[in-house]
Design an enzyme around this catalytic site. Structure first.
Site, short mmCIF file in Angstrom:
data_model
loop_
_atom_site.label_atom_id
_atom_site.label_comp_id
_atom_site.label_asym_id
_atom_site.label_seq_id
_atom_site.Cartn_x
_atom_site.Cartn_y
_atom_site.Cartn_z
N HIS A 276 0.78 -1.32 -0.08
CA HIS A 276 0.12 -0.10 0.10
C HIS A 276 0.84 1.33 -0.02
O HIS A 276 2.02 1.40 0.23
CB HIS A 276 -1.01 -0.01 1.23
CG HIS A 276 -0.29 0.18 2.56
ND1 HIS A 276 0.27 1.38 3.05
CD2 HIS A 276 -0.29 -0.73 3.50
CE1 HIS A 276 0.60 0.96 4.18
NE2 HIS A 276 0.43 -0.24 4.57
N CYS A 294 3.12 -4.67 6.70
CA CYS A 294 2.86 -4.46 5.26
C CYS A 294 4.08 -4.17 4.71
O CYS A 294 5.23 -3.82 4.90
CB CYS A 294 1.94 -3.34 5.51
SG CYS A 294 0.24 -3.66 5.98
#
Length: 347
Positions: A276, A294
Site C-alpha cells: 500500500h 505491510c
C-alpha cells in the site's frame, strides 16, 4: 435410478410421486434400459412402473414403490477462494488462485464429501484437495496454472451422505479463466518489489517491510515481521481503514496507531498484510524496514500495482527473518506438494 431388461425390450417407464409429479428419464436405443435424468427429492414416496415386451412379443409389467431418505440435517456448499471471498462464475483470476469449498455444517465423512467435489481444467492439470478443518477444503495444482486455463469447480453433493443423518442440500458450480502470469518478488535484502509479467521484469519498486520482532498485544504476542513465503492477491481497497486496534495492539501503545485511511491497498494475507501507499516512509523505502508487516510503497508504485494486479496473482516474499507464512494466512502455495497431498481425505 435405472431399469434394465433382458430377453425383451422396454417400451415405457414412468417414475412419479403420489401426486403425479414425474421424474424425467431416457430410454436407451433398442429399449434395453431406462435411466432417470431428473432429480429425486428427499423424503418422498415414488412409484416406478415399467412396461416391456418379451421375446414372444407379449407385454410384461413391473411395478415398485419406495421412499427416499429424509435427512435429519443438510449442508450447503459455498464456492469461495482463500480469504473467505466468493468465487465468481465467469471471472478471470491470477495463476495462483486457490478455490475453496466451504460447508455450512461440520463434515464427518470427508472422503464422501471429497469424492463429490470435482475440478475440471482445460488444458488438464492434476491437483489435490487439502482439508483445513471439517468445513473448509482447498484445491490447487502442484505448480501455478498455465495462463488461459479454463477451470470449473463443481460440488456435486446433493444426495450424498457426508455424516450421520447429514446430506448435501444442493449442488454448486463455478467456472473461471486464468489470466496472464503476474508474479511479484519482494526481496528484503534489496528492499525492493520486482514485478514480472510473463517472466519479464516490468517494474522495480522500492519498499519498506516489517521491522521485525514482537510486541505485546491484548491477546498475546504480535509479530511485526513480513513473513517469507508465497502469497496471492486477495483483494483491493482504496482506501482501507487501518488501525493497530484491529489486530489487538492498542492504539495508545508504543507501537500502536489509530484509525487512518490507507490508499491503493492490495491485500495479500488474511491477517492484514498489504502492499500500500505510505509516503511518510519514502525515506526508508529501498533502504530500511519500518512497517508493522505491510509492504510500504510510494504513491506512484502503490497505484500502479493496485491497478495492474488481479485476484490470484502471486506475491513471493523472500529473505526476511522471523516466521514463515502459514496456510491460514493465505500461505497455500507455501505448503510443500507432498504435505499438501497428505491432507486429502482420499490420500
Amino acid at each position: 435410478m435405472t431399469v434394465t431388461v433382458s430377453g425383451g425390450r422396454l417400451t415405457r417407464v414412468t417414475l412419479a410421486t403420489a401426486t403425479g409429479t414425474a421424474v424425467a428419464g431416457t430410454l436407451a436405443p433398442g429399449g434395453t434400459s431406462w435411466s432417470a435424468t431428473g432429480r429425486l427429492a428427499y423424503g418422498t414416496a415414488y412409484t416406478l412402473s415399467a412396461l416391456a415386451t418379451n421375446a414372444d412379443g407379449k407385454p410384461v409389467r413391473k411395478r415398485a414403490t419406495f421412499t427416499t431418505v429424509k435427512p435429519s440435517n443438510y449442508t450447503l456448499p459455498y464456492l469461495q477462494r482463500t480469504g473467505g471471498f466468493a468465487l465468481h462464475n465467469g471471472a478471470t483470476y491470477g495463476v495462483g488462485i486457490v478455490p475453496v469449498v466451504h460447508f455450512d455444517e461440520h463434515i464427518a465423512d470427508r472422503a464422501a464429501a471429497e469424492q463429490a467435489l470435482v475440478v475440471t481444467t482445460s488444458p488438464h492439470v492434476d491437483g489435490s484437495w487439502y482439508w483445513v478443518d471439517d468445513q473448509n477444503v482447498h484445491w490447487r495444482p502442484e505448480s501455478y496454472y498455465v495462463p488461459g486455463t479454463r477451470v470449473t469447480v463443481a460440488a456435486r453433493v446433493y444426495g450424498v451422505r457426508v455424516g450421520s443423518g447429514l446430506y448435501g442440500q444442493a449442488d454448486r458450480t463455478a467456472s473461471f479463466t486464468i489470466g496472464a502470469k503476474h508474479v511479484a518478488v519482494a526481496d528484503d535484502r534489496t528492499h525492493t518489489v520486482r514485478v514480472y509479467f510473463g517472466d519479464k521484469l516490468v517494474r522495480t519498486m522500492p519498499t519498506s517491510m516489517g521491522q521485525g520482532g514482537y510486541v505485546q498485544g491484548r491477546n498475546g504476542s504480535i509479530s511485526l515481521w513480513t513473513m517469507s513465503g508465497t502469497y496471492t492477491v486477495l483483494d483491493h481497497g482504496n482506501p482501507v481503514t487501518m488501525s493497530s486496534d484491529s489486530y489487538g495492539l492498542p492504539a495508545n501503545s508504543p507501537y500502536g496507531y489509530g484509525a487512518e485511511s490507507v490508499y491503493y491497498a492490495t491485500k495479500i494475507s488474511t491477517d492484514g498484510i498489504y502492499l500500500h501507499e505510505l509516503d511518510t516512509t519514502v525515506w526508508a523505502q529501498g533502504h530500511q524496514d519500518v512497517s508493522h508487516g505491510c509492504l510500504n510503497l510510494n504513491q506512484s508504485n502503490a497505484q500502479w500495482y493496485y491497478d495492474s494486479s488481479r485476484i490470484g496473482d502471486v506475491v513471493q516474499v523472500v529473505h526476511t527473518t522471523g516466521p514463515r507464512i502459514e496456510l491460514w494466512q493465505n500461505g497455500d502455495w507455501s505448503v510443500p506438494w507432498s504435505t499438501w497431498q497428505r491432507h486429502s481425505a482420499l490420500h
